[in-house]
Motif scaffolding. Structure first.
Motif, PDB file in Angstrom:
ATOM      1  N   GLY A 136      53.591  31.709  84.372  1.00  0.00           N
ATOM      2  CA  GLY A 136      52.030  32.258  84.334  1.00  0.00           C
ATOM      3  C   GLY A 136      52.012  32.569  85.782  1.00  0.00           C
ATOM      4  N   ALA A 137      52.222  32.070  86.635  1.00  0.00           N
ATOM      5  CA  ALA A 137      51.775  32.230  88.275  1.00  0.00           C
ATOM      6  C   ALA A 137      52.488  33.411  88.688  1.00  0.00           C
ATOM      7  CB  ALA A 137      52.288  31.151  89.048  1.00  0.00           C
ATOM      8  N   LEU A 142      53.865  25.646  93.372  1.00  0.00           N
ATOM      9  CA  LEU A 142      53.757  26.482  92.487  1.00  0.00           C
ATOM     10  C   LEU A 142      53.749  27.809  92.902  1.00  0.00           C
ATOM     11  CD1 LEU A 142      53.930  27.066  89.197  1.00  0.00           C
ATOM     12  CD2 LEU A 142      51.323  26.689  89.143  1.00  0.00           C
ATOM     13  N   GLY A 150      56.729  22.246  80.685  1.00  0.00           N
ATOM     14  CA  GLY A 150      55.292  22.630  81.267  1.00  0.00           C
ATOM     15  C   GLY A 150      55.360  23.236  82.567  1.00  0.00           C
ATOM     16  N   THR A 151      56.186  22.582  83.557  1.00  0.00           N
ATOM     17  CA  THR A 151      56.179  23.304  84.754  1.00  0.00           C
ATOM     18  C   THR A 151      56.646  24.832  84.844  1.00  0.00           C
ATOM     19  OG1 THR A 151      56.696  21.186  85.845  1.00  0.00           O
ATOM     20  CG2 THR A 151      57.397  22.977  87.173  1.00  0.00           C
ATOM     21  N   LEU A 171      54.075  26.925  83.615  1.00  0.00           N
ATOM     22  CA  LEU A 171      52.951  27.122  84.831  1.00  0.00           C
ATOM     23  C   LEU A 171      53.607  28.105  85.693  1.00  0.00           C
ATOM     24  CD1 LEU A 171      51.777  23.428  85.408  1.00  0.00           C
ATOM     25  CD2 LEU A 171      50.390  25.326  84.545  1.00  0.00           C
ATOM     26  N   GLU A 207      57.906  17.567  80.532  1.00  0.00           N
ATOM     27  CA  GLU A 207      57.109  17.926  81.985  1.00  0.00           C
ATOM     28  C   GLU A 207      58.026  19.197  82.605  1.00  0.00           C
ATOM     29  OE1 GLU A 207      56.492  15.953  86.091  1.00  0.00           O
ATOM     30  OE2 GLU A 207      57.357  14.547  84.641  1.00  0.00           O
ATOM     31  N   GLU A 209      48.193  23.268  95.067  1.00  0.00           N
ATOM     32  CA  GLU A 209      49.296  23.763  94.144  1.00  0.00           C
ATOM     33  C   GLU A 209      50.530  24.902  95.030  1.00  0.00           C
ATOM     34  OE1 GLU A 209      47.365  26.040  91.022  1.00  0.00           O
ATOM     35  OE2 GLU A 209      46.462  24.338  90.012  1.00  0.00           O
ATOM     36  N   ASP A 245      50.779  36.334  87.021  1.00  0.00           N
ATOM     37  CA  ASP A 245      49.177  36.383  87.733  1.00  0.00           C
ATOM     38  C   ASP A 245      49.721  37.419  89.013  1.00  0.00           C
ATOM     39  OD1 ASP A 245      48.205  35.398  85.520  1.00  0.00           O
ATOM     40  OD2 ASP A 245      47.882  33.717  86.875  1.00  0.00           O
TER      41      ASP A 245
END
Length: 228
Positions: A12-13, A45, A5-6, A9, A2, A42, A16
């Protein structure tokens, strides 16, 4: 799993957001970030990504002296106010937050806190200095003065050595951050070939939006001079 995965993420943020800033640096316009980004589903994040990018979120507006969109400024402001550094935070974290507050003050007349100390940089090895300056690349702005900027100005040869080391180690993000600082420093050795060095970093690492952001910042400052 987990946690992994965080982290993915968040990475990726951040990428972006970095891509958005690069796009604005290259083509003009406004950085767009909804004010609801920090209180929507979200929220954690989005706020974490803004904290990682730091003051560079509004870099295009700092360099062109244009006001950010209200929603973007609101999201930036709320992130700054919601996440002050802890009392035991590392100096780089404290300085990153101070840089965000300085940027907020520029556009919003928010409270500007007393500048932190930077004696730790004066005693740093050239390797550590370059690493820390790369982390604090959002402070590298034309016409701005602070203790970190002055520490860099006193050691251009050390920063140049660190840039070469980062390139040799294929640490493109550190190389790009150091290169951004070098565009502002006097006394950089001509033998460094900074422009060619930045081109090489772009060729090898420019697909990473975080690297591209630092390179675009360096070029924007190199071309425009002291706009701020």
């Amino acid at each position: 799993m987990e946690q992994s995965g965080t982290s993915a993420l968040l990475q990726g943020a951040v990428q972006d957001l970095s891509s958005d800033v690069v796009s604005v640096l290259r083509g003009g316009g406004h950085v767009q970030l909804s004010g609801g980004a920090v209180d929507g589903p979200e929220a954690g994040l989005a706020a974490a990504a803004v904290r990682v990018l730091g003051a560079d979120l509004l870099l295009p507006h700092v360099l062109t002296r244009t006001p950010p969109l209200p929603d973007t400024l609101d999201a930036f402001r709320r992130t700054v106010e919601a996440f002050p550094p802890r009392s035991d935070a590392a100096p780089a974290v404290v300085w990153s937050h101070w840089a965000m507050r300085r940027t907020l003050h520029r556009f919003d007349q928010g409270e500007q806190r007393t500048e932190p100390g930077a004696d730790w940089l004066g005693a740093a090895t050239w390797q550590s200095l370059t690493h820390q300056l790369a982390v604090l690349a959002p402070l590298a702005l034309p016409g701005e003065d602070c203790a970190v900027t002055r520490a860099a100005q006193h050691r251009p040869v050390d920063v140049a050595r660190g840039f070469v080391r980062a390139v040799r180690r294929r640490d493109w993000l550190q190389a790009a951050g150091a290169g951004r600082w070098l565009t502002l420093l006097d006394g950089v050795p001509d033998t460094l070939g900074l422009e060619s060095g930045l081109d090489f970093v772009e060729l090898m690492g420019g697909s990473d939006p975080r690297v591209a952001l630092q390179l675009e910042a360096a070029r924007a400052m190199r071309w425009s001079g002291a706009l701020v």
